[in-house]
Design a protein around this motif. Structure first.
Motif, PDB file in Angstrom:
ATOM      1  N   GLU A 150      13.538  59.511   7.976  1.00  0.00           N
ATOM      2  CA  GLU A 150      14.813  60.040   8.464  1.00  0.00           C
ATOM      3  C   GLU A 150      14.795  61.565   8.559  1.00  0.00           C
ATOM      4  OE1 GLU A 150      18.135  58.189   6.513  1.00  0.00           O
ATOM      5  OE2 GLU A 150      17.695  56.279   7.490  1.00  0.00           O
ATOM      6  N   ARG A 151      13.850  62.211   7.846  1.00  0.00           N
ATOM      7  CA  ARG A 151      13.829  63.680   7.840  1.00  0.00           C
ATOM      8  C   ARG A 151      12.849  64.296   8.820  1.00  0.00           C
ATOM      9  NH1 ARG A 151      13.029  65.975   2.088  1.00  0.00           N
ATOM     10  NH2 ARG A 151      12.383  67.701   3.406  1.00  0.00           N
ATOM     11  N   ILE A 152      11.810  63.567   9.202  1.00  0.00           N
ATOM     12  CA  ILE A 152      10.799  64.221  10.036  1.00  0.00           C
ATOM     13  C   ILE A 152      11.159  64.146  11.521  1.00  0.00           C
ATOM     14  CG2 ILE A 152       8.862  64.075   8.432  1.00  0.00           C
ATOM     15  CD1 ILE A 152       7.906  61.593   9.764  1.00  0.00           C
ATOM     16  N   ASP A 153      10.673  65.155  12.266  1.00  0.00           N
ATOM     17  CA  ASP A 153      10.971  65.183  13.698  1.00  0.00           C
ATOM     18  C   ASP A 153       9.763  64.689  14.500  1.00  0.00           C
ATOM     19  OD1 ASP A 153       9.190  67.237  13.519  1.00  0.00           O
ATOM     20  OD2 ASP A 153      10.604  68.831  13.989  1.00  0.00           O
ATOM     21  N   ASN A 154       9.952  64.615  15.812  1.00  0.00           N
ATOM     22  CA  ASN A 154       8.887  64.091  16.668  1.00  0.00           C
ATOM     23  C   ASN A 154       7.589  64.888  16.544  1.00  0.00           C
ATOM     24  OD1 ASN A 154      10.232  61.931  17.614  1.00  0.00           O
ATOM     25  ND2 ASN A 154      10.763  62.804  19.616  1.00  0.00           N
ATOM     26  N   ASN A 155       7.750  66.204  16.434  1.00  0.00           N
ATOM     27  CA  ASN A 155       6.582  67.064  16.327  1.00  0.00           C
ATOM     28  C   ASN A 155       5.727  66.690  15.117  1.00  0.00           C
ATOM     29  OD1 ASN A 155       5.110  69.072  17.319  1.00  0.00           O
ATOM     30  ND2 ASN A 155       6.362  70.757  16.449  1.00  0.00           N
ATOM     31  N   GLY A 210      -5.776  62.762   4.125  1.00  0.00           N
ATOM     32  CA  GLY A 210      -6.275  63.773   5.052  1.00  0.00           C
ATOM     33  C   GLY A 210      -5.841  65.144   4.578  1.00  0.00           C
ATOM     34  N   SER A 211      -5.651  66.056   5.513  1.00  0.00           N
ATOM     35  CA  SER A 211      -5.324  67.414   5.068  1.00  0.00           C
ATOM     36  C   SER A 211      -4.136  67.951   5.867  1.00  0.00           C
ATOM     37  CB  SER A 211      -6.545  68.304   5.271  1.00  0.00           C
ATOM     38  OG  SER A 211      -6.928  68.228   6.629  1.00  0.00           O
ATOM     39  N   LEU A 212      -3.170  67.104   6.116  1.00  0.00           N
ATOM     40  CA  LEU A 212      -2.085  67.532   6.981  1.00  0.00           C
ATOM     41  C   LEU A 212      -1.040  68.351   6.213  1.00  0.00           C
ATOM     42  CD1 LEU A 212      -1.492  67.208   9.973  1.00  0.00           C
ATOM     43  CD2 LEU A 212       0.234  65.554   9.305  1.00  0.00           C
ATOM     44  N   LYS A 213      -1.282  69.646   6.157  1.00  0.00           N
ATOM     45  CA  LYS A 213      -0.434  70.529   5.349  1.00  0.00           C
ATOM     46  C   LYS A 213       1.011  70.569   5.857  1.00  0.00           C
ATOM     47  CE  LYS A 213      -3.433  72.398   2.390  1.00  0.00           C
ATOM     48  NZ  LYS A 213      -4.569  71.581   2.716  1.00  0.00           N
ATOM     49  N   THR A 214       1.208  70.659   7.163  1.00  0.00           N
ATOM     50  CA  THR A 214       2.570  70.795   7.704  1.00  0.00           C
ATOM     51  C   THR A 214       3.457  69.651   7.242  1.00  0.00           C
ATOM     52  OG1 THR A 214       1.215  70.845   9.692  1.00  0.00           O
ATOM     53  CG2 THR A 214       3.461  71.724   9.870  1.00  0.00           C
ATOM     54  N   ALA A 215       2.976  68.452   7.479  1.00  0.00           N
ATOM     55  CA  ALA A 215       3.799  67.295   7.128  1.00  0.00           C
ATOM     56  C   ALA A 215       4.024  67.241   5.636  1.00  0.00           C
ATOM     57  CB  ALA A 215       3.127  66.020   7.597  1.00  0.00           C
ATOM     58  N   GLN A 216       2.973  67.565   4.886  1.00  0.00           N
ATOM     59  CA  GLN A 216       3.114  67.469   3.432  1.00  0.00           C
ATOM     60  C   GLN A 216       4.107  68.493   2.910  1.00  0.00           C
ATOM     61  OE1 GLN A 216      -0.503  67.019   1.281  1.00  0.00           O
ATOM     62  NE2 GLN A 216      -1.240  65.414   2.615  1.00  0.00           N
ATOM     63  N   THR A 217       4.178  69.653   3.555  1.00  0.00           N
ATOM     64  CA  THR A 217       5.149  70.647   3.116  1.00  0.00           C
ATOM     65  C   THR A 217       6.552  70.151   3.447  1.00  0.00           C
ATOM     66  OG1 THR A 217       3.513  72.224   3.870  1.00  0.00           O
ATOM     67  CG2 THR A 217       5.630  73.130   3.179  1.00  0.00           C
ATOM     68  N   LEU A 218       6.686  69.623   4.651  1.00  0.00           N
ATOM     69  CA  LEU A 218       7.996  69.145   5.094  1.00  0.00           C
ATOM     70  C   LEU A 218       8.541  68.023   4.231  1.00  0.00           C
ATOM     71  CD1 LEU A 218       7.793  68.941   8.971  1.00  0.00           C
ATOM     72  CD2 LEU A 218       9.746  69.748   7.662  1.00  0.00           C
ATOM     73  N   ILE A 219       7.660  67.142   3.839  1.00  0.00           N
ATOM     74  CA  ILE A 219       8.124  65.935   3.166  1.00  0.00           C
ATOM     75  C   ILE A 219       7.664  65.883   1.715  1.00  0.00           C
ATOM     76  CG2 ILE A 219       8.343  64.536   5.258  1.00  0.00           C
ATOM     77  CD1 ILE A 219       5.607  63.564   4.992  1.00  0.00           C
ATOM     78  N   GLY A 220       7.269  67.080   1.229  1.00  0.00           N
ATOM     79  CA  GLY A 220       6.622  67.176  -0.074  1.00  0.00           C
ATOM     80  C   GLY A 220       7.290  66.453  -1.215  1.00  0.00           C
ATOM     81  N   GLY A 267      15.469  57.540  12.908  1.00  0.00           N
ATOM     82  CA  GLY A 267      15.417  56.827  11.625  1.00  0.00           C
ATOM     83  C   GLY A 267      14.919  55.400  11.710  1.00  0.00           C
ATOM     84  N   PHE A 268      14.545  54.949  12.882  1.00  0.00           N
ATOM     85  CA  PHE A 268      13.991  53.598  12.977  1.00  0.00           C
ATOM     86  C   PHE A 268      12.933  53.585  14.083  1.00  0.00           C
ATOM     87  CE2 PHE A 268      13.965  48.946  12.717  1.00  0.00           C
ATOM     88  CZ  PHE A 268      14.156  48.788  11.358  1.00  0.00           C
ATOM     89  N   PHE A 269      12.820  52.506  14.792  1.00  0.00           N
ATOM     90  CA  PHE A 269      11.767  52.410  15.810  1.00  0.00           C
ATOM     91  C   PHE A 269      12.108  51.313  16.821  1.00  0.00           C
ATOM     92  CE2 PHE A 269      10.579  50.233  11.843  1.00  0.00           C
ATOM     93  CZ  PHE A 269      10.449  48.912  12.272  1.00  0.00           C
TER      94      PHE A 269
END
Ligand SMILES: Cc1cc2nc3c(=O)[nH]c(=O)nc-3n(C[C@H](O)[C@H](O)[C@H](O)COP(=O)(O)OP(=O)(O)OC[C@H]3O[C@@H](n4cnc5c(N)ncnc54)[C@H](O)[C@@H]3O)c2cc1C
Length: 378
Positions: free
Chosen positions: A317-322, A360-370, A185-187
């Motif tokens: 906070e919701r997305i993973d490293n991948n 861009g066209s990053l479908k995976t991330a957009q679905t995850l964080i839609g 959740g941070f950096f």
């Protein structure tokens, strides 16, 4: 003893508030519990020149020697991209000196500053410090995140920041490192204060920040730590009410630090300025409703941006490293060029939107964080 206003907390927000009130001829006392204004310094010191100017602070000439030219952002798998930040005119400053400069301005306007004096409690006619009772019309709570600890712990993260000497710290180059497993959740960050010296820090949810920072440094090797600080940061945005009866809350105590980075020199400082202006008006007119102008003015200026930053934070906070690694793969030289040319250090959600691959066209991330992403765009 009587003062029109007592300000609890002698840092950027409290001192700016006092400066504004004193400039209108009202009596104001700033009490600071530490033994020196600006110390202990718990800040990376990154701020925009435009922000400093708006706060009414003319940067020292030597401030310009610490211009930040670039920011390198690194993903969990070690990929990185670099933003040229010259256009943003961001500098690294010494908070010790900045806070003292504001204290000097406040004192010149007529404010009284007392160190090693702590606010203890409100009384019927004013406040009580560790030394005495002081009567006042208004108390300004500028005690920073410590004021929020009893109100809401969920918005607080622990942070550690070490001042170090090392040959891998490059003058003018900030580094930001994402890794959701190491700093959820941070950096982690590196802020240079010159060639071979600077501040390395980390924050994250539920981690031991000291151990995490020690590990980062062990991996990088060749360094000497010359100072360590541990401080809470607030990432939940503004609190509901900046004014509670005769108490006016300013700065980090009011949640005025950015939800994305917890940076607050500018936004918390402006809270102090706006509050000081509203309090002066109240003292002139005795009309309590003018105090409300302070919150309206701050929200008008920063409310929308902070809302977007909070959404960006929810995404982080919701997305993973991948997902972060994939997002980084989608960042094109055109995107970094556009951000380098157009980004605004103080209102940076525009850049975050670009980086999230919206263009861009990053479908995976957009679905995850839609869901959040749609709100962020609207
Ligand atoms: C590790 C770290 C790095 C940061 N880096 C940056 C950065 O690079 N750029 C940026 O813009 N922001 C940064 N920030 C955030 C920035 O430091 C804060 O937003 C800013 O200092 C807030 O100012 P403030 O006046 O509201 O509160 P603070 O600076 O927290 O000051 C509160 C003051 O109140 C005093 N106090 C507390 N209790 C009492 C009491 N009972 N009586 C009297 N006095 C009391 C404290 O001693 C302190 O001096 C960073 C924060 C941290 C922790």
């Amino acid at each position: 003893m009587y003062f029109d206003v007592v300000v609890a907390g002698g840092s950027v927000a409290g001192l700016l508030c006092a400066r504004e009130i004193a400039s209108k001829g009202f009596s104001v006392l700033v009490i600071e519990e530490d033994y020196e204004i600006g110390t202990p310094e718990h800040c990376g010191g990154l701020v925009s020149i435009a922000g400093l100017e708006e706060l009414g602070i003319i940067p020292f000439r030597k401030t310009f020697e610490h211009m930040i030219d670039s920011a390198e952002i690194t993903s969990p798998n070690g990929n990185s991209f670099t933003i040229n930040s010259k256009n943003q005119k961001v500098v690294e400053i010494s908070r010790r000196e900045l806070d003292k400069q504001i204290a000097f301005q406040a004192q010149k306007n007529g404010a009284v500053i007392k160190v090693r004096t702590s606010f203890q409690e409100i009384t019927d006619t004013g406040i009580r410090t560790n030394e005495e009772k002081i009567d006042c019309k208004i108390l300004v709570d500028a005690r920073g995140v410590s004021s929020l600890i009893h109100k809401d712990r969920t918005g607080i993260l622990s942070s550690a920041q070490y001042e170090i000497y090392s040959n891998w710290i490059k003058k003018g180059k900030v580094e930001v490192i994402f890794d959701q497993e190491k700093f959820p959740g941070f950096f982690a960050w590196i802020i240079p204060s010159g060639e071979g010296k600077g501040k390395v820090g980390v924050a994250g949810r539920g981690i031991n920040v000291a151990e995490t920072l020690d590990k980062i440094l062990e991996e990088r090797k060749n360094f000497s730590v010359i100072r360590k600080i541990f401080a809470p940061i607030w990432i939940k945005g503004p609190i509901d009410n900046f004014v509670e009866g005769k108490i006016v809350i300013v700065g980090d105590a009011a949640g005025q630090a950015k939800p994305t980075t917890a940076g607050g020199i500018f936004t918390s400082g402006m809270g102090g300025v706006y509050a000081g202006q509203a309090i002066s008006k109240f003292l002139e007119t005795n009309d309590k409703t003018v105090l409300e102008e302070y919150q309206r003015k701050w929200m008008h200026r920063f409310g929308k941006e902070f809302e977007k930053q909070s959404l960006a934070r929810k995404i982080l906070e919701r997305i993973d490293n991948n997902t972060i690694n994939k997002l980084f793969e989608s960042i094109t030289p055109e995107i970094t060029k556009e951000i380098s040319e157009k980004d605004d250090f103080d209102f940076h959600t525009g850049s975050i939107i670009k980086l999230l691959g919206v263009k861009g066209s990053l479908k995976t991330a957009q679905t995850l964080i839609g869901g959040e992403l749609k709100k962020l765009l609207s």
